[in-house]
Write an enzyme that holds these catalytic residues in place. Structure first.
Site, PDB file in Angstrom:
ATOM      1  N   ASP A   3      -2.854   6.133  12.246  1.00 45.04           N
ATOM      2  CA  ASP A   3      -2.049   5.413  11.259  1.00 45.04           C
ATOM      3  C   ASP A   3      -0.768   6.211  11.031  1.00 45.04           C
ATOM      4  O   ASP A   3      -0.774   7.243  10.369  1.00 45.04           O
ATOM      5  CB  ASP A   3      -2.833   5.268   9.960  1.00 45.04           C
ATOM      6  CG  ASP A   3      -2.089   4.464   8.891  1.00 45.04           C
ATOM      7  OD1 ASP A   3      -0.857   4.274   9.034  1.00 45.04           O
ATOM      8  OD2 ASP A   3      -2.718   4.052   7.908  1.00 45.04           O
ATOM      9  N   SER A  61       0.813  -1.215   0.000  1.00 46.32           N
ATOM     10  CA  SER A  61       0.000   0.000   0.000  1.00 46.32           C
ATOM     11  C   SER A  61       0.847   1.267   0.000  1.00 46.32           C
ATOM     12  O   SER A  61       0.385   2.324  -0.455  1.00 46.32           O
ATOM     13  CB  SER A  61      -0.949  -0.004   1.206  1.00 46.32           C
ATOM     14  OG  SER A  61      -0.229  -0.175   2.415  1.00 46.32           O
ATOM     15  N   HIS A 119       1.113   5.008   6.851  1.00 42.56           N
ATOM     16  CA  HIS A 119       0.755   5.541   5.539  1.00 42.56           C
ATOM     17  C   HIS A 119       0.875   7.064   5.517  1.00 42.56           C
ATOM     18  O   HIS A 119       0.921   7.703   6.560  1.00 42.56           O
ATOM     19  CB  HIS A 119      -0.655   5.091   5.157  1.00 42.56           C
ATOM     20  CG  HIS A 119      -0.773   3.609   4.993  1.00 42.56           C
ATOM     21  ND1 HIS A 119      -1.178   2.771   6.007  1.00 42.56           N
ATOM     22  CD2 HIS A 119      -0.519   2.822   3.914  1.00 42.56           C
ATOM     23  CE1 HIS A 119      -1.167   1.518   5.570  1.00 42.56           C
ATOM     24  NE2 HIS A 119      -0.771   1.520   4.311  1.00 42.56           N
TER      25      HIS A 119
END
Length: 393
Positions: A366, A125, A369
């Site tokens: 998070d 990702s 990311h």
């Protein structure tokens, strides 16, 4: 004869004028006449290190290079401002190498160089975010009717600039080699199993791609040990650095045996750092990247960034004899950017975090990311520099 002689200068003048108009038109529409930097080309090919430098905040700022509103290809996971992030300074930092200035990203120049070619990002990702960034950087230079997402089924996403027959692609392969996590949306997160010597299911999708950009790190680091197989051996636990080196050997064997050094280029992005523990940069003991608005100043190396993994990449690429794989060492410059993560302004399992979840950043933030626009845009500026300026006069 006299009328003919009288008209001859006029005819020659008309021909010259028409040629001049065509030349001016060609120069005005040719991307190489606009933002190509001869000075950067000289300094870069004389050894300017693009990975050592500092982050600058300038006013008026030339950043961001695009906005969330201007790029319809961003996924909700990375649109932090749209998801409620109150600050925007994280979008405005520019990376300045010590020995030179990164050249201005010119979408037309890159599209011109990618005419009839494929650029593919391969990884997890993090690499998908870099793909989204590159699509956003390029798409504004392509008329709406001449651009489209032509494929978005797992494990691939493909953006096509039709005027150039150029595709910007993403391929999901979080371990590069095969694993039980190879479905882009239906993968095993906890009970991971890697086939360390198997790559053909992936690599057949990479064959013939003109520019390949690989990345693989976060999925390896879930635990100190990982379940893996080699050949027909039974599955057993390997320590992660050992398994990672075996996987890279499988990858480099494919690179060496398959890629054409005359027509294809390969890059490997070093690990994308995490900012999970704010005590590392002098913050609270039980905090993380949440509410961070500015980069770290001075030298910094987080505990989440494995020097052993970095060394494995360098060793693997160094063994290549026929193909030159370029390592893009984005780790240290990204280490400073504790402010660039999605934090609680993102989604989990396809849903935006609720107000209650955002109130618990120690649980839900998070810090892996990245927001877009943001840090991955700089990674692509560096990739752009290598694609356009490496080994040029």
């Amino acid at each position: 004869m006299r009328p003919t002689l009288t008209l001859l200068p006029l005819l020659l003048c008309s021909i010259f004028l028409l040629h001049t108009i065509k030349l001016v038109t060609k120069l005005s529409t040719s991307p190489h006449q606009t933002h190509y930097s001869k000075d950067f080309s000289i300094s870069f090919n004389n050894g300017c290190n693009l990975f050592q430098g500092k982050w600058l905040l300038e006013e008026p700022s030339s950043r961001p290079l695009y906005t969330e509103q201007s790029c319809p290809y961003l996924t909700r996971q990375v649109t932090c401002r749209k998801n409620g992030r109150p600050d925007s300074v994280y979008q405005k930092w520019r990376w300045k190498p010590y020995g030179c200035n990164l050249p201005r990203f010119d979408a037309l120049i890159l599209l011109h160089s990618l005419r009839n070619k494929r650029l593919m990002f391969v990884g997890d990702s993090i690499q998908r975010t870099q793909w989204e960034s590159m699509v956003c950087l390029l798409q504004s230079a392509v008329p709406d009717r001449k651009k489209k997402i032509v494929y978005r089924e797992p494990p691939r996403k493909v953006f096509l600039a039709k005027d150039y027959n150029a595709s910007i692609e993403f391929y999901w392969a979080p371990f590069i080699v095969e694993s039980n996590s190879d479905h882009a949306t239906k993968h095993r997160v906890q009970k991971r199993m890697v086939r360390l010597d198997s790559i053909s299911n992936h690599s057949r999708q990479w064959e013939g791609v003109d520019v390949l950009v690989f990345e693989s790190y976060v999925w390896w680091m879930y635990a100190p040990l990982i379940n893996a197989t080699i050949g027909s051996q039974e599955m057993k636990e390997y320590d992660v650095p050992t398994a990672y080196r075996v996987a890279l050997k499988t990858w480099t064997d494919w690179i060496e045996s398959t890629l054409n050094p005359q027509t294809q280029k390969a890059f490997f992005m070093t690990l994308s750092p995490t900012h999970l523990w704010s005590w590392e940069w002098g913050g609270g003991r039980n905090e993380n990247c949440h509410n961070e608005s500015y980069p770290i100043k001075g030298p910094f190396w987080g505990e989440g960034s494995s020097l052993e993994i970095m060394g494995a990449v360098k060793d693997a690429v160094g063994r290549n004899k026929r193909i030159n794989v370029t390592i893009l060492n984005i780790t240290e410059l990204s280490e400073f950017r504790k402010d660039g993560h999605t934090s609680v302004f993102t989604e989990r399992r396809g849903k935006l975090l609720t107000r209650e979840q955002r109130a618990e950043p120690n649980v839900y933030a998070d810090c892996i990311h990245w927001c877009l626009p943001g840090v991955p845009d700089t990674w692509n500026e560096i990739l752009y520099a290598y694609l356009i300026y490496q080994n040029t006069d």
